[in-house]
Design an enzyme around this catalytic site. Structure first.
Site, PDB file in Angstrom:
ATOM      1  CG  ASP A 106      18.637 -47.996   7.306  1.00 29.96           C
ATOM      2  OD1 ASP A 106      18.857 -47.253   6.351  1.00 29.96           O
ATOM      3  OD2 ASP A 106      18.323 -49.092   7.341  1.00 29.96           O
ATOM      4  CG  HIS A 151      18.953 -48.826  -1.966  1.00 35.47           C
ATOM      5  ND1 HIS A 151      19.228 -47.672  -2.274  1.00 35.47           N
ATOM      6  CD2 HIS A 151      18.633 -49.242  -0.988  1.00 35.47           C
ATOM      7  CE1 HIS A 151      18.773 -46.989  -1.042  1.00 35.47           C
ATOM      8  NE2 HIS A 151      18.498 -47.981  -0.321  1.00 35.47           N
ATOM      9  CE1 TYR A 211      15.957 -51.350   2.096  1.00 30.10           C
ATOM     10  CE2 TYR A 211      17.057 -53.163   3.443  1.00 30.10           C
ATOM     11  CZ  TYR A 211      16.961 -51.813   2.923  1.00 30.10           C
ATOM     12  OH  TYR A 211      17.869 -51.139   3.360  1.00 30.10           O
ATOM     13  CG  HIS A 266      22.852 -43.876   6.603  1.00 29.63           C
ATOM     14  ND1 HIS A 266      21.562 -43.462   6.952  1.00 29.63           N
ATOM     15  CD2 HIS A 266      22.920 -45.167   6.841  1.00 29.63           C
ATOM     16  CE1 HIS A 266      20.952 -44.446   7.114  1.00 29.63           C
ATOM     17  NE2 HIS A 266      21.497 -45.399   6.923  1.00 29.63           N
TER      18      HIS A 266
END
Length: 285
Positions: A106, A151, A211, A266
């Site tokens: 991730d 998201h 992010y 995931h």
């Protein structure tokens, strides 16, 4: 709840000053170094189920990324190339010489990839686990106008996600983790631990900062890849949801890309630790 109640036998946690911040790092095993970089919203705990087996042949180094877990939460420095320098400083502090192998999941994959692109001489092997990469398909995947994932843009917004998530951390973790994993992967204790690691606006901010650099990360990655291909062997692990998407995106940018699809959702290393350990061990061998 002890933040280290998950730590496998034979591992210790150290606090290491590096690159103008302090990171919490779990270390154990012996042999060539293998660095494990977790994703969001997780901590180094994400690797607990695979660390003992991997430590049989490797010195396993599993930090909490800046902004997460027991690491500090600086105001800035979340560019993935800068976080690569965080990890390089950890290895220097531990007196571990390279080249080393790195596996990232991730967000941790994005840091691992930036490390490979900026300092390819550091790495013997690069393993990327179920992650879209900035500059290599992430931007298209998060384009909501084309049906992309909403998201990313939401998490990138300043202040708003912290405000809305505050007080709902466990609800979010429970809903997200159970929707993206095989049934029974996470116990109530696991979910509570991850939620606690991100509870409160300051802990949430530290997570969302990862992010907020993604668009700039993409520009950096493309500039670096324009100079050279990745020279080390790359293993791109997808899930039943993502398949070989990442391996296909990487193929033009590395000389040796192998793809594998885990029989999981995931959270590959937690859903099927035996498959993950065998796949990684075979690749490193």
């Amino acid at each position: 709840m002890s933040t280290a109640d998950w730590l496998p036998a034979g591992f210790t946690v150290q606090q290491i000053d590096t690159n103008h911040t302090r990171l919490s790092v779990a270390v154990g095993g012996s042999g060539p170094a293998l660095v494990l970089l977790h994703g969001w919203p997780q901590t180094s705990r994400a690797w607990a189920r695979v660390m003992p087996d991997l430590a049989r042949n490797h010195t396993v180094v599993a930090p909490d990324l800046r902004g997460t877990g027991d690491s500090d939460r600086p105001e800035d420095g979340y560019a993935k190339t800068n976080q690569a320098d965080d990890i390089r400083g950890i290895l220097t502090a531990l007196d571990l010489t390279g080249p080393v192998a790195v596996a990232g999941h991730d967000i941790g994959s994005m840091v691992a990839f930036a490390w490979a692109a900026t300092h390819p001489e550091d790495l013997s092997h690069l393993i990327l686990v179920d992650s879209l990469l900035p500059g290599l398909g992430l931007e298209e995947a998060m384009n909501v106008a084309e049906g992309g994932m909403w998201h990313f843009g939401f998490f990138m917004s300043p202040h708003i996600p912290e405000m809305l998530f505050d007080g709902h951390e466990l609800e979010f973790v429970t809903a997200t983790f159970t929707a993206m994993s095989n049934p029974g992967t996470f116990s109530d204790h696991d979910l509570a631990a991850y939620a606690q690691a991100y509870t409160g606006r300051e802990r949430l901010r530290g997570g969302f900062e990862h992010y907020r650099t993604l668009l700039a990360d993409g520009h950096e990655n493309l500039a670096l890849l324009a100079e050279r291909k990745l020279p080390m062997p790359v293993l791109a692990i997808g899930s039943t949801q993502s398949g070989t998407t990442n391996a296909q995106a990487l193929a033009p940018h590395a000389g040796n890309v192998q793809g594998a699809v885990a029989p999981t959702g995931h959270f590959v290393a937690e859903e099927d630790p035996d498959w993950f350990t065998k796949t990684v061990t075979d690749f490193l061998a």
